[in-house]
Scaffold this active site. Structure first.
Site, short mmCIF file in Angstrom:
data_model
loop_
_atom_site.label_atom_id
_atom_site.label_comp_id
_atom_site.label_asym_id
_atom_site.label_seq_id
_atom_site.Cartn_x
_atom_site.Cartn_y
_atom_site.Cartn_z
N LEU A 34 -58.99 17.23 -36.78
CA LEU A 34 -57.75 16.88 -36.08
C LEU A 34 -57.12 18.15 -35.50
CD1 LEU A 34 -55.61 14.81 -35.29
CD2 LEU A 34 -54.51 15.20 -37.50
N TYR A 35 -57.22 19.25 -36.21
CA TYR A 35 -56.71 20.52 -35.69
C TYR A 35 -57.35 20.82 -34.33
CZ TYR A 35 -56.30 25.58 -35.09
OH TYR A 35 -56.07 26.83 -34.57
N ALA A 36 -58.66 20.71 -34.27
CA ALA A 36 -59.37 20.97 -33.01
C ALA A 36 -58.92 19.99 -31.92
CB ALA A 36 -60.88 20.85 -33.23
#
Length: 436
Positions: free
Chosen positions: A247-249
């Protein structure tokens, strides 16, 4: 059920000026007044009691405080503004005036100090959140930022009122946007924090920036994580980035697309920098090199990941000083935004650039270097890399960075880790005994 009509009609007959009420001379009205008064008082007491219970027994609000506005008040209005103005003033007319978000963070603190020391005006903004040790962030402020003369406003990039206030006080020529929710694994625990910090806050900053006249040029931190499941190495800016592994990416990739939109519609000059595994003194405790050091010194076992079929896990470790040089060069080469009053007047610069060391090192090699520097044998436990958003390797192609920024990293991993370990032992007062 008793009707409230007599009570309400009686209250309506009381004049607004106290002390002038006189009862009607009618005997019936006098009797009504005399016998209803105690009843009115009872109803009033009940009503007040309910209000008291409502306010004092209600659970406290869970809404986050608006830290930017509280900061403004705590610095006393004009006094706070004077601190901002003083910190923002460059030593020469040719210097930049830069708003650095995430200024108490790892990259933010180093970049802010480097800008200030070379003569640029710098104002920091940070919300000092508790994703990792807040004391470390405060120590960066007191040991690095305060000593360099960088004033840091405690506030959130999501606070549009605060941002407009800052832009109203100072004409920022550039914004170095480094504030973000970092980390890959934490997204499985608190996913909403990534949307709030990496998407909502970025949009808020762009919304405010587009309306400033003249608009600032913006340099911001994307991430090598956007390459996700890409198997082609080294990673080039031309490679596909539509397969994020975390999700960060995904939020960083979303940021790149959002940035392109604001560049295209509003003429904002925007440069996105894809950082590759930044490390060094004053680093983040959630990074492997940092918690490996901590656990090795405490004689705790460390988990060393490997890929399927015992594949080696590698990272393109990039020393903090090299990253800072790239950030400053990006600011120096950023062209002016072309918008005015929220309207685009011409084509504006848009860049996405890798900042890495272009020399991937295996995690096993990282551990070996730490063992050598710490003079402690690590208790390694080799485990299969879990599906938590991590990728098996990263490797930066920095051809574009060389061309656009004159970027040339100079610090190898062992040299950089030696500087980190020295800082770590000084900061934490680590005491170790060799177990070789």
């Amino acid at each position: 059920m008793t009707s409230l009509k007599p009570i309400l009609s009686h209250i309506d007959n009381i004049p607004s000026t106290p002390g002038k009420f006189k009862p009607d001379k009618s005997p019936l009205h006098y009797l009504h007044h005399r016998f209803r008064l105690p009843r009115i008082t009872l109803w009033t007491l009940v009503f007040l009691a309910l209000i008291f219970l409502f306010f004092f027994l209600s659970p406290p609000s869970t809404a986050a405080p608006r830290r930017g506005l509280r900061t403004t008040a705590s610095y006393g209005g004009s006094g706070w503004e004077n601190h901002v103005k003083s910190s923002a003033k460059p030593r020469s007319r040719a210097g930049h005036t830069v708003l650095v978000t995430g200024a108490a963070g790892f990259v933010g603190s180093h970049a802010s100090v480097a800008l200030k020391r070379r003569g640029d005006g710098v104002v920091g903004l940070d919300n000092f959140n508790s994703y990792y040790d807040v004391n470390l962030k405060k120590a960066r402020k007191s040991h690095l930022l305060d000593c360099a003369g960088v004033f840091v406003v405690e506030g959130d990039v999501n606070d549009a009122v605060l941002l407009r206030k800052l832009f109203g006080i100072v004409h920022f020529t550039h914004v170095l946007h480094l504030a973000a929710q970092a980390g890959v694994r934490y997204a499985m625990v608190n996913p909403s924090s990534y949307i709030k910090s990496n998407v909502d806050a970025f949009v808020n900053l762009l919304e405010v920036s587009k309306s400033i006249n003249p608009q600032p040029a913006i340099v911001w931190a994307s991430s090598s994580s956007v390459y996700g499941l890409n198997s082609k190495v080294p990673f080039s800016e031309k490679d596909r980035t539509d397969q994020p592994a975390s999700l960060y990416a995904a939020t960083k990739k979303a940021g790149e697309e959002i940035a392109h939109t604001y560049n295209h519609i509003y003429g904002l000059s925007i440069t996105g920098l894809r950082f590759f595994t930044v490390y060094g003194p004053w680093g983040r405790p959630d990074m492997a090199y940092f918690f490996f050091t901590k656990d090795i010194l405490k004689r705790r076992p460390i988990s060393v990941f490997e890929g399927p079929d015992h594949a080696t896990v590698s990272r393109d470790f990039t020393y903090i000083d090299d990253i800072v040089k790239g950030c400053l060069s990006a600011l120096d080469t950023a062209k002016k935004s072309t918008g005015s009053g929220g309207k685009k007047k011409g084509e504006a610069q848009f860049r996405i650039i890798n900042l890495g060391n272009t020399s991937p090192v295996s995690v096993n090699k990282l551990v070996s270097i730490l063992e050598k520097l710490l003079k402690v044998k690590a208790k390694k436990k080799v485990v299969l890399m879990p599906r938590n958003g991590d990728v098996p390797f990263t490797h930066a192609n920095i051809t574009l960075a060389r061309k656009e920024l004159g970027y040339r990293p100079t610090t190898d991993l062992e040299t950089g880790l030696q500087k980190f370990v020295k800082w770590y032992l000084d900061y934490y007062g680590g005491k170790k005994k060799s177990s070789w």
